[in-house]
Design an enzyme around this catalytic site. Structure first.
Site, PDB file in Angstrom:
ATOM      1  CG  HIS A 103      -0.347   0.309   2.517  1.00  0.00           C
ATOM      2  ND1 HIS A 103       0.067  -0.669   3.377  1.00  0.00           N
ATOM      3  CD2 HIS A 103      -0.060   1.486   3.119  1.00  0.00           C
ATOM      4  CE1 HIS A 103       0.575  -0.105   4.462  1.00  0.00           C
ATOM      5  NE2 HIS A 103       0.515   1.195   4.323  1.00  0.00           N
ATOM      6  CG  ASP A 134      -0.057  -4.063   2.804  1.00  0.00           C
ATOM      7  OD1 ASP A 134       0.062  -3.483   1.715  1.00  0.00           O
ATOM      8  OD2 ASP A 134      -0.010  -3.479   3.905  1.00  0.00           O
ATOM      9  CB  SER A 212       3.476   1.524   6.105  1.00  0.00           C
ATOM     10  OG  SER A 212       2.234   1.845   6.638  1.00  0.00           O
TER      11      SER A 212
END
Length: 379
Positions: A103, A134, A212
């Site tokens: 993402h 992901d 992230s």
């Protein structure tokens, strides 16, 4: 046993491809676990593993950070116009391969990474993506890699209560470290394309937007997960409940990301629920083991083979009347996790025999699996 997380989840990145800043919280990590490397610490070498304990017996966060921080990078992704996103990532080998979250780089036209707090931008190419986990793989010129590849541990051997650190760039603050423990195992979170990521590691190490793609690291300097999402009651900042994609999942998909850039998975086209003795008794099932089919994707492999989903809702929230899958090929199915594992071992286009109960009658079906669609709600 897997546990669904019911509270609101946020991915952890800074920005989205828009003019405003969007806060999202997701992340990942890795390099294969092996014996300690005593070679000189040169660019592209692997961080040695040794337990990081301070004299008082607690985790030596400073020492662990010093041994691993050079392998963690800041990731900047740019889309059309002024929109962009940022997150974290880390080296997984000496060839310039960097693992991050899908993402973070989704729809990016340009990606740069930076080593350290003052490192110059280095162009990175997105060489592989897997929205279902992901995960994404970036590639830089290995001669420009100013850090060590991190070791990938084994998330299946992690225990609740073990100390961990998270390194990343929350809110763009590069080289930030936080510490905590593994506070839960076997969680489930949703991937960007709607499929379930299971066996997720829960941690209370602070995770915020920008973490992230950064690693969750154990006390021996091994990556055990990727800081992926945070639970929140309405805002996207740290709540003390964070989730990391298990490193075993990353190790499963890395070879495909390196070789072909994509991960092709077999697809059955069902959702299912676990069965225990109470459910079996209430729904008059012949066994308390198996995956109770809740929904069938119309036009999917299970639908084409004649399997049936639930017909009516019960007070427990389950849909009753669906088939109870108990075997796939030679593998006994004890729960939905075992069903997912069994299908994951197969390939698109492969035919497999599925055994199931419809009521008290045990039946078999020949199912030709297809390739998993791009989104969970697609047939």
């Amino acid at each position: 046993m897997s546990s669904n997380v019911g509270s609101k989840l946020f991915p952890a990145l800074i920005g989205a491809f828009a003019a405003c800043v969007v806060f999202v919280a997701l992340a990942l990590a890795g390099a294969f676990d092996s014996t300690a490397d005593t070679s000189p610490a040169s660019s592209g070498s692997t961080v040695p593993t040794q337990t990081a304990a301070n004299p008082s017996g607690g985790l030596d966060v400073a020492g662990l950070y010093e041994r691993t921080r050079s392998g963690v990078v800041f990731v900047e992704a740019r889309g059309q116009g002024s929109g962009g996103a940022s997150g974290s990532g880390f080296l997984v080998d000496g060839n310039g391969s960097i693992l991050t979250n899908e993402h973070v780089v989704d729809n990016a036209q340009e990606v740069d990474i930076r080593f350290g707090e003052k490192g110059d931008p280095i162009h990175a190419k997105v060489t592989g993506t897997d929205p279902s986990t992901d995960l994404a793989l970036l590639k830089i010129d290995p001669s420009k890699a100013d850090g060590h590849a991190l070791r990938l541990g084994t998330s299946s051997q992690v225990n609740v209560g073990e100390p961990v650190i998270a390194i990343g760039s929350p809110f763009g603050l590069r080289g930030t470290v936080t510490s905590g423990i593994v506070s839960g195992l076997g969680r489930e979170i949703q991937s960007p394309n709607g499929f379930t990521i299971d066996e997720v590691v829960q941690t209370d190490a602070a995770i915020n937007p920008g973490n992230s793609g950064g690693p969750l690291i154990d006390d021996r300097g091994r990556v055990i997960g990727v800081n992926a999402q945070i639970a929140s009651n309405g805002n996207a900042s740290n709540s003390g409940v964070g989730f990391a994609i298990p490193i075993d999942t990353a190790k499963d998909v890395l070879p495909a990301l390196k070789s072909s850039g994509t991960v092709k998975r077999a697809y059955l086209g069902v959702s299912s629920a676990a069965v225990d003795s109470q459910v079996a008794r209430e729904l008059n099932l012949p066994t308390d083991r198996g995956a109770l089919v809740q929904t069938i994707v119309r036009g999917g492999p299970a639908d084409d083979a004649g399997l049936r989903g639930g017909q009516r809702q019960t007070s427990s929230g389950l849909a009753a009347g669906g088939d109870l899958i108990v075997k796939v090929g030679d593998q006994e199915i004890a729960d939905p996790g075992a069903l997912a594992d069994a299908i994951a071992k197969l390939t698109p286009g492969e035919k497999v025999t599925i055994e199931y109960f419809r009521g008290k009658e045990r039946r078999t079906a020949q199912v030709q699996l297809t390739e998993r669609p791009d989104q969970a709600n697609q047939g």
